[in-house]
Design a protein around this motif. Sequence first.
Motif, PDB file in Angstrom:
ATOM      1  N   SER A 102     -25.930  10.513 -29.011  1.00  0.00           N
ATOM      2  CA  SER A 102     -25.887   9.589 -27.885  1.00  0.00           C
ATOM      3  C   SER A 102     -24.534   9.643 -27.189  1.00  0.00           C
ATOM      4  O   SER A 102     -23.496   9.571 -27.829  1.00  0.00           O
ATOM      5  CB  SER A 102     -26.136   8.149 -28.354  1.00  0.00           C
ATOM      6  OG  SER A 102     -25.992   7.258 -27.264  1.00  0.00           O
ATOM      7  N   PHE A 103     -24.595   9.762 -25.878  1.00  0.00           N
ATOM      8  CA  PHE A 103     -23.406   9.629 -25.032  1.00  0.00           C
ATOM      9  C   PHE A 103     -23.543   8.408 -24.128  1.00  0.00           C
ATOM     10  O   PHE A 103     -22.637   8.066 -23.407  1.00  0.00           O
ATOM     11  CB  PHE A 103     -23.210  10.881 -24.171  1.00  0.00           C
ATOM     12  CG  PHE A 103     -22.820  12.087 -24.968  1.00  0.00           C
ATOM     13  CD1 PHE A 103     -21.491  12.335 -25.294  1.00  0.00           C
ATOM     14  CD2 PHE A 103     -23.776  12.971 -25.424  1.00  0.00           C
ATOM     15  CE1 PHE A 103     -21.127  13.434 -26.043  1.00  0.00           C
ATOM     16  CE2 PHE A 103     -23.422  14.078 -26.172  1.00  0.00           C
ATOM     17  CZ  PHE A 103     -22.101  14.310 -26.484  1.00  0.00           C
ATOM     18  N   PHE A 104     -24.716   7.781 -24.171  1.00  0.00           N
ATOM     19  CA  PHE A 104     -25.034   6.678 -23.260  1.00  0.00           C
ATOM     20  C   PHE A 104     -25.641   5.510 -24.025  1.00  0.00           C
ATOM     21  O   PHE A 104     -26.854   5.314 -24.006  1.00  0.00           O
ATOM     22  CB  PHE A 104     -25.998   7.139 -22.171  1.00  0.00           C
ATOM     23  CG  PHE A 104     -25.570   8.405 -21.499  1.00  0.00           C
ATOM     24  CD1 PHE A 104     -24.501   8.409 -20.616  1.00  0.00           C
ATOM     25  CD2 PHE A 104     -26.203   9.602 -21.761  1.00  0.00           C
ATOM     26  CE1 PHE A 104     -24.091   9.578 -20.006  1.00  0.00           C
ATOM     27  CE2 PHE A 104     -25.806  10.775 -21.153  1.00  0.00           C
ATOM     28  CZ  PHE A 104     -24.744  10.758 -20.270  1.00  0.00           C
ATOM     29  N   GLY A 105     -24.806   4.749 -24.709  1.00  0.00           N
ATOM     30  CA  GLY A 105     -25.266   3.521 -25.362  1.00  0.00           C
ATOM     31  C   GLY A 105     -26.372   3.754 -26.367  1.00  0.00           C
ATOM     32  O   GLY A 105     -26.266   4.622 -27.218  1.00  0.00           O
ATOM     33  N   PRO A 106     -27.477   3.017 -26.227  1.00  0.00           N
ATOM     34  CA  PRO A 106     -28.522   3.081 -27.250  1.00  0.00           C
ATOM     35  C   PRO A 106     -29.488   4.256 -27.074  1.00  0.00           C
ATOM     36  O   PRO A 106     -30.434   4.375 -27.830  1.00  0.00           O
ATOM     37  CB  PRO A 106     -29.256   1.752 -27.062  1.00  0.00           C
ATOM     38  CG  PRO A 106     -29.146   1.491 -25.600  1.00  0.00           C
ATOM     39  CD  PRO A 106     -27.759   2.003 -25.219  1.00  0.00           C
ATOM     40  N   PHE A 107     -29.279   5.120 -26.094  1.00  0.00           N
ATOM     41  CA  PHE A 107     -30.210   6.204 -25.823  1.00  0.00           C
ATOM     42  C   PHE A 107     -29.767   7.476 -26.545  1.00  0.00           C
ATOM     43  O   PHE A 107     -28.626   7.908 -26.393  1.00  0.00           O
ATOM     44  CB  PHE A 107     -30.316   6.448 -24.314  1.00  0.00           C
ATOM     45  CG  PHE A 107     -30.725   5.211 -23.574  1.00  0.00           C
ATOM     46  CD1 PHE A 107     -32.035   4.757 -23.633  1.00  0.00           C
ATOM     47  CD2 PHE A 107     -29.792   4.488 -22.853  1.00  0.00           C
ATOM     48  CE1 PHE A 107     -32.402   3.605 -22.975  1.00  0.00           C
ATOM     49  CE2 PHE A 107     -30.157   3.338 -22.185  1.00  0.00           C
ATOM     50  CZ  PHE A 107     -31.467   2.882 -22.248  1.00  0.00           C
ATOM     51  N   TYR A 108     -30.680   8.048 -27.321  1.00  0.00           N
ATOM     52  CA  TYR A 108     -30.376   9.219 -28.126  1.00  0.00           C
ATOM     53  C   TYR A 108     -31.209  10.409 -27.693  1.00  0.00           C
ATOM     54  O   TYR A 108     -32.336  10.257 -27.237  1.00  0.00           O
ATOM     55  CB  TYR A 108     -30.649   8.943 -29.607  1.00  0.00           C
ATOM     56  CG  TYR A 108     -29.605   8.064 -30.247  1.00  0.00           C
ATOM     57  CD1 TYR A 108     -28.512   8.629 -30.887  1.00  0.00           C
ATOM     58  CD2 TYR A 108     -29.692   6.680 -30.182  1.00  0.00           C
ATOM     59  CE1 TYR A 108     -27.535   7.836 -31.463  1.00  0.00           C
ATOM     60  CE2 TYR A 108     -28.719   5.872 -30.763  1.00  0.00           C
ATOM     61  CZ  TYR A 108     -27.648   6.468 -31.397  1.00  0.00           C
ATOM     62  OH  TYR A 108     -26.678   5.680 -31.951  1.00  0.00           O
ATOM     63  N   GLY A 109     -30.639  11.581 -27.866  1.00  0.00           N
ATOM     64  CA  GLY A 109     -31.346  12.832 -27.624  1.00  0.00           C
ATOM     65  C   GLY A 109     -31.371  13.650 -28.895  1.00  0.00           C
ATOM     66  O   GLY A 109     -30.520  13.501 -29.771  1.00  0.00           O
ATOM     67  N   GLY A 110     -32.339  14.530 -28.994  1.00  0.00           N
ATOM     68  CA  GLY A 110     -32.464  15.392 -30.159  1.00  0.00           C
ATOM     69  C   GLY A 110     -31.455  16.525 -30.137  1.00  0.00           C
ATOM     70  O   GLY A 110     -31.184  17.115 -29.098  1.00  0.00           O
ATOM     71  N   TYR A 111     -30.878  16.803 -31.288  1.00  0.00           N
ATOM     72  CA  TYR A 111     -29.955  17.924 -31.499  1.00  0.00           C
ATOM     73  C   TYR A 111     -30.521  18.650 -32.706  1.00  0.00           C
ATOM     74  O   TYR A 111     -30.367  18.191 -33.842  1.00  0.00           O
ATOM     75  CB  TYR A 111     -28.551  17.385 -31.770  1.00  0.00           C
ATOM     76  CG  TYR A 111     -27.479  18.444 -31.946  1.00  0.00           C
ATOM     77  CD1 TYR A 111     -26.623  18.758 -30.902  1.00  0.00           C
ATOM     78  CD2 TYR A 111     -27.313  19.105 -33.156  1.00  0.00           C
ATOM     79  CE1 TYR A 111     -25.614  19.710 -31.065  1.00  0.00           C
ATOM     80  CE2 TYR A 111     -26.321  20.054 -33.327  1.00  0.00           C
ATOM     81  CZ  TYR A 111     -25.477  20.353 -32.276  1.00  0.00           C
ATOM     82  OH  TYR A 111     -24.490  21.289 -32.443  1.00  0.00           O
ATOM     83  N   ASN A 112     -31.225  19.747 -32.450  1.00  0.00           N
ATOM     84  CA  ASN A 112     -31.988  20.435 -33.485  1.00  0.00           C
ATOM     85  C   ASN A 112     -31.423  21.818 -33.735  1.00  0.00           C
ATOM     86  O   ASN A 112     -31.432  22.664 -32.833  1.00  0.00           O
ATOM     87  CB  ASN A 112     -33.453  20.530 -33.046  1.00  0.00           C
ATOM     88  CG  ASN A 112     -34.014  19.172 -32.707  1.00  0.00           C
ATOM     89  OD1 ASN A 112     -34.093  18.296 -33.561  1.00  0.00           O
ATOM     90  ND2 ASN A 112     -34.396  18.976 -31.453  1.00  0.00           N
ATOM     91  N   ILE A 113     -30.921  22.040 -34.929  1.00  0.00           N
ATOM     92  CA  ILE A 113     -30.340  23.335 -35.272  1.00  0.00           C
ATOM     93  C   ILE A 113     -31.484  24.231 -35.713  1.00  0.00           C
ATOM     94  O   ILE A 113     -32.145  23.966 -36.723  1.00  0.00           O
ATOM     95  CB  ILE A 113     -29.273  23.181 -36.371  1.00  0.00           C
ATOM     96  CG1 ILE A 113     -28.197  22.202 -35.881  1.00  0.00           C
ATOM     97  CG2 ILE A 113     -28.665  24.542 -36.724  1.00  0.00           C
ATOM     98  CD1 ILE A 113     -27.313  21.654 -36.966  1.00  0.00           C
ATOM     99  N   ILE A 114     -31.730  25.292 -34.926  1.00  0.00           N
ATOM    100  CA  ILE A 114     -32.896  26.135 -35.170  1.00  0.00           C
ATOM    101  C   ILE A 114     -32.533  27.519 -35.709  1.00  0.00           C
ATOM    102  O   ILE A 114     -33.420  28.287 -36.073  1.00  0.00           O
ATOM    103  CB  ILE A 114     -33.782  26.227 -33.920  1.00  0.00           C
ATOM    104  CG1 ILE A 114     -33.051  26.827 -32.728  1.00  0.00           C
ATOM    105  CG2 ILE A 114     -34.314  24.832 -33.565  1.00  0.00           C
ATOM    106  CD1 ILE A 114     -33.928  27.074 -31.501  1.00  0.00           C
ATOM    107  N   ALA A 115     -31.248  27.822 -35.768  1.00  0.00           N
ATOM    108  CA  ALA A 115     -30.759  29.040 -36.417  1.00  0.00           C
ATOM    109  C   ALA A 115     -29.312  28.771 -36.818  1.00  0.00           C
ATOM    110  O   ALA A 115     -28.582  28.103 -36.085  1.00  0.00           O
ATOM    111  CB  ALA A 115     -30.834  30.252 -35.490  1.00  0.00           C
ATOM    112  N   LEU A 116     -28.936  29.293 -37.979  1.00  0.00           N
ATOM    113  CA  LEU A 116     -27.596  29.003 -38.500  1.00  0.00           C
ATOM    114  C   LEU A 116     -27.160  30.096 -39.456  1.00  0.00           C
ATOM    115  O   LEU A 116     -27.954  30.552 -40.290  1.00  0.00           O
ATOM    116  CB  LEU A 116     -27.615  27.650 -39.228  1.00  0.00           C
ATOM    117  CG  LEU A 116     -26.330  27.159 -39.879  1.00  0.00           C
ATOM    118  CD1 LEU A 116     -25.254  26.881 -38.828  1.00  0.00           C
ATOM    119  CD2 LEU A 116     -26.606  25.905 -40.695  1.00  0.00           C
TER     120      LEU A 116
END
Length: 171
Positions: A102-116
């Motif tokens: 989240s960069f904007f208060g209570p709103f979250y976005g997905g951060y999905n690591i799909i290769a590592l």
Amino acid sequence: MRGPMLVVLVFLVWSCTGVPDGVPTVRGFQLERYLGTWYEIARLDHAFERGLERVTATYTPRAGGGIVVANRGFDAGTRAWREATGKAFPVGEPDEGRLKVSFFGPFYGGYNIIALDTEGYEWAMVCGPSRRYLWILARTPALDPEVRERLVARARSLGFPTDQLIAVRHD
């Protein structure tokens, strides 16, 4: 009317932290090893990073839990650095490469690591909640071209529009 609107709002917020259909996230993920600075090697275009070069993301432990996310990039048009600081928390299984950011208060976005790079944590590929968001990251400003091509091929096989990837300059 309040009930249905609340259900729609909850669904929209929840869906923003999801994973695109058919895109697996990494397992065996160790958050402590992922902390530190990452350089953007390539990304799909989106408004909040448009025109930025020398983009980095730095992840550090956050007092009270979670992670501080500090993104920084140079805007060549204005000749100024732009920075955004947010917070992230693991979601899903403890060893799954998934965070909500989240960069904007209570709103979250997905951060999905799909290769590592599970041996040295030297490179990663991350997507958002849809195939419109994709980043290739590395611990250094340059990534071995062979590794980059393997990651692009993997993203293409998962349905990402890899022909639209932007190479991020670090010079």
